[in-house]
Design a protein around this motif. Sequence first.
Motif, mmCIF file in Angstrom:
data_model
loop_
_atom_site.group_PDB
_atom_site.id
_atom_site.type_symbol
_atom_site.label_atom_id
_atom_site.label_comp_id
_atom_site.label_asym_id
_atom_site.label_seq_id
_atom_site.Cartn_x
_atom_site.Cartn_y
_atom_site.Cartn_z
ATOM 1 N N ARG A 76 3.895 5.570 12.837
ATOM 2 C CA ARG A 76 3.246 6.759 12.266
ATOM 3 C C ARG A 76 3.703 8.076 12.869
ATOM 4 N NH1 ARG A 76 -2.599 7.336 11.296
ATOM 5 N NH2 ARG A 76 -2.801 7.398 13.557
ATOM 6 N N ARG A 116 -5.949 3.513 7.028
ATOM 7 C CA ARG A 116 -5.149 4.657 7.465
ATOM 8 C C ARG A 116 -6.062 5.754 7.992
ATOM 9 N NH1 ARG A 116 -2.039 3.740 2.494
ATOM 10 N NH2 ARG A 116 0.077 3.057 3.000
ATOM 11 N N SER A 131 4.079 10.227 5.370
ATOM 12 C CA SER A 131 3.966 9.968 3.937
ATOM 13 C C SER A 131 2.702 10.611 3.382
ATOM 14 C CB SER A 131 3.926 8.461 3.672
ATOM 15 O OG SER A 131 2.673 7.918 4.090
ATOM 16 N N GLU A 169 0.347 9.331 1.638
ATOM 17 C CA GLU A 169 -0.809 8.457 1.858
ATOM 18 C C GLU A 169 -1.290 8.531 3.298
ATOM 19 O OE1 GLU A 169 0.230 4.757 -1.101
ATOM 20 O OE2 GLU A 169 1.629 5.271 0.499
ATOM 21 N N GLN A 170 -0.349 8.604 4.225
ATOM 22 C CA GLN A 170 -0.735 8.686 5.636
ATOM 23 C C GLN A 170 -1.396 10.018 5.942
ATOM 24 O OE1 GLN A 170 2.094 7.287 8.695
ATOM 25 N NE2 GLN A 170 1.727 9.227 9.759
ATOM 26 N N ASP A 202 5.063 2.857 5.516
ATOM 27 C CA ASP A 202 4.768 4.259 5.854
ATOM 28 C C ASP A 202 5.866 4.817 6.750
ATOM 29 O OD1 ASP A 202 2.426 3.814 4.480
ATOM 30 O OD2 ASP A 202 1.154 3.752 6.272
ATOM 31 N N TRP A 235 9.088 5.807 4.948
ATOM 32 C CA TRP A 235 9.091 7.154 4.365
ATOM 33 C C TRP A 235 9.663 8.136 5.383
ATOM 34 C CZ3 TRP A 235 7.775 10.149 0.085
ATOM 35 C CH2 TRP A 235 7.589 11.512 0.325
ATOM 36 N N ALA A 243 3.677 3.660 -0.919
ATOM 37 C CA ALA A 243 4.274 2.644 -0.050
ATOM 38 C C ALA A 243 4.630 1.386 -0.824
ATOM 39 C CB ALA A 243 3.311 2.303 1.087
#
Length: 773
Positions: free
Chosen positions: A174, A203, A213, A215-216, A227, A230, A273
């Motif tokens: 991350r 997350r 990303s 979404e993250q 993730d 990305w 993802a």
Amino acid sequence: MTADPGRSLGPEDPDHLRVPTPPPHPYYQEVEFLTHGEAPVRFAVRYGEDHQAPGRPGFLARRAFLGTAAQPVVQYRLASPALADPYAYGRLEREVAAAVALERRYGGARFGAVLTRTVGFDLTSAEPFVLYRPPTGRPLADWAGRLAAEEQERIIGQLATAVRLLADAGLVHRAIDPGTVRWDGTRVRLCEPYAALRAGEPREPYGAAPWASPEQRAGHGTADPRDDLWSVAEIAYFLLAGHPDRGEGPPRDLADYRRLAALEHSGLFSPRASERPWPEDLLRLLHVPDPLASGIGTADPLDRWRAAYDHQLARKRALTGAGRPDGGAAPRAAAHEPRAPRSSLFGRIFGGGDPARPTGADRHPDEDRGTGRGQPADGERRFTSDARGGPAVPSGPAAFVPPSEPLSAALSRGRMCPHCLLPVTYDERLLVTIDAKGNRIPLDLAAERRPGHRADALRKAYHLCPHTGAGDEEHELPVPYLTNGEPLTVALVGSSSVGKTHLLAAMLGEVELGGLEPYGLKCRPLNPEAHRTYLRERVQSLQQGRQLGRTGQQTFARFADGLLVSAGGATPRPVVFFDLAGEDLAQDSEVGRFLMGVDAFVFVLDPLRALRLTSLDPVRQQSGLRRRELGDEAFATVLNRIPRERGGLVAAPVALAVNKSDLVRFEPVVDRWLGRALTGRHDPVAVGAESRDAYAFLAHHASPAWLKPFDDCADCTLHFVAATGGQARGDRFPHGARPRRVLAPLLSLFASCGLLPGVDTAGPLGPGEGNVR
């Protein structure tokens, strides 16, 4: 002397101090920590200046030099002011768990050089810390526009390799961006895993565009190794284009860079993802060898014991005719083959005086409380004889009266006294209240005509047990125990100092914080005053970091606390918890006679007594505990005392809780479960998987005697839990109590006993199938 960056820093190091030693120079100090293998070491140390650690609020970083060889390391420590943040310690603990897992898994492999190497840690010191080998190279941000095409390809290939290693360890880094990834002209190196999550965990919002990303950044869904891919894609674009993208999807000018065409077609730049390739697929696309293609070590030694768990389950299924505990598909019995009924509590104790529970149309409606089956229509009444053999009295739904209604129709229903195991029928002449000195004061409600006042008085009142004989200790039951659904009694079993009292306090603390509400359960005190006392003396003390005193021996078994638990507006069921001293449980004394009528058990296992792991030896030495090959005396005594049915197995549901699991938190199979929060949804498949792993772990590291609860009980789940999350120093836990997964055993018992909504207790749930409480 030039320090060797690859030099070992364990107990075999020549600079390791086996005993405290005067520092060689005034600017030296001494530091003690655990290696990744949890071996304790001590070095003379010289510290550099503190500075704020980027990306780690509350943490300070500094260089340090160990021993006369001045071996350089980097220390990240949680400064004292930051310890007030309840989440800061958890972040450090999670980082250490990830760093240790990676070091143990890849520390000896050449390709592991793409990951920052950990040196050691100390999570118990006044300012807990973690040590790493110093970084090499310079951040990728410094190389922008200065790298040849071949170097860029090597960087992207090595980053994909790093993500592949992390993914196989079940981790998502991350924090991959040009400022945290270094390049020394030969290889990349990721920064420390301070932001890592386990794959599959929810997350948490983290990072900034374009490197994290979408979404993250938003914190949607669950962490996924893709993730990190990305981030790899955005770095690839940055190195080639010389500037960052906006970070919302494929760059607008991506078609201008033909060298990125393969990455574009693979879906690597997708904002979702699920549309990106997996790390191993990306390695094939880049023509980079997969370092894990042929495996990196020996087979998992626990696999042998997982197979033994499956064999034991098959044995118990053969004895009981039950289905699978993990909720998986299992052939149901033919429709014309009824399940063997389970005898009631009366029948278990009095040996046939009360017949086994009927099935089908003969089942009494109250027998199915909590399961939603067999409920009579609104207003309908059924009649049954009084528990003492008296005339028929109304029972069924009308017998369970809300506080606002009169109790006259309900209170003739009998209940088993959990202390003396005799039936108690409500008698208003036996009502009392208990004052602050423990005196029993008769309660006369004959003149009370206000329903609200009457209900409130009964909510706090007690009912004397009429079966107190000469020489017996007088005892009483909370009135709600007699006026609600079928009671459930739960006993914690284990020798002295295994942590039963801390585990129960941690459980009820989580309940008080709403831990059961995501599962559709509502809880109220069985008796408000007794519950407040328990919260004040036990739960709040533990939450304030105090070690609880040992449970004293008793001459009469009394339950520690009780709850009224309801699901979806259904009739509440009393749940009472017994916590007896280990000496009382192990001595087979009269104090433990109540065990014959207990509905469910939590066997509490202490790793210090059970496990052969040498990493526990220092803690054993400090606590004065010794490992026992013959198992827990209380386990054996209680199991020999509980009635057996169903193929000679104990029929009552059982949970085996591996308490103090924080002591072995870095064992991979323990970290897999202990490091994850409960999901808020009962998942029988996950319960079965955890039970299988815990069984294998215990079978591999302990003698068979410690698995006797699983072997002897038809319905037994196993769980990794930690009541306190750390060892006490003196009478306090230095960084507070941090319970982990303490509700898992309780939820498993609730599922077996029909208390969890949406759980089909008649389905193929395993050896406990068919239990109706």
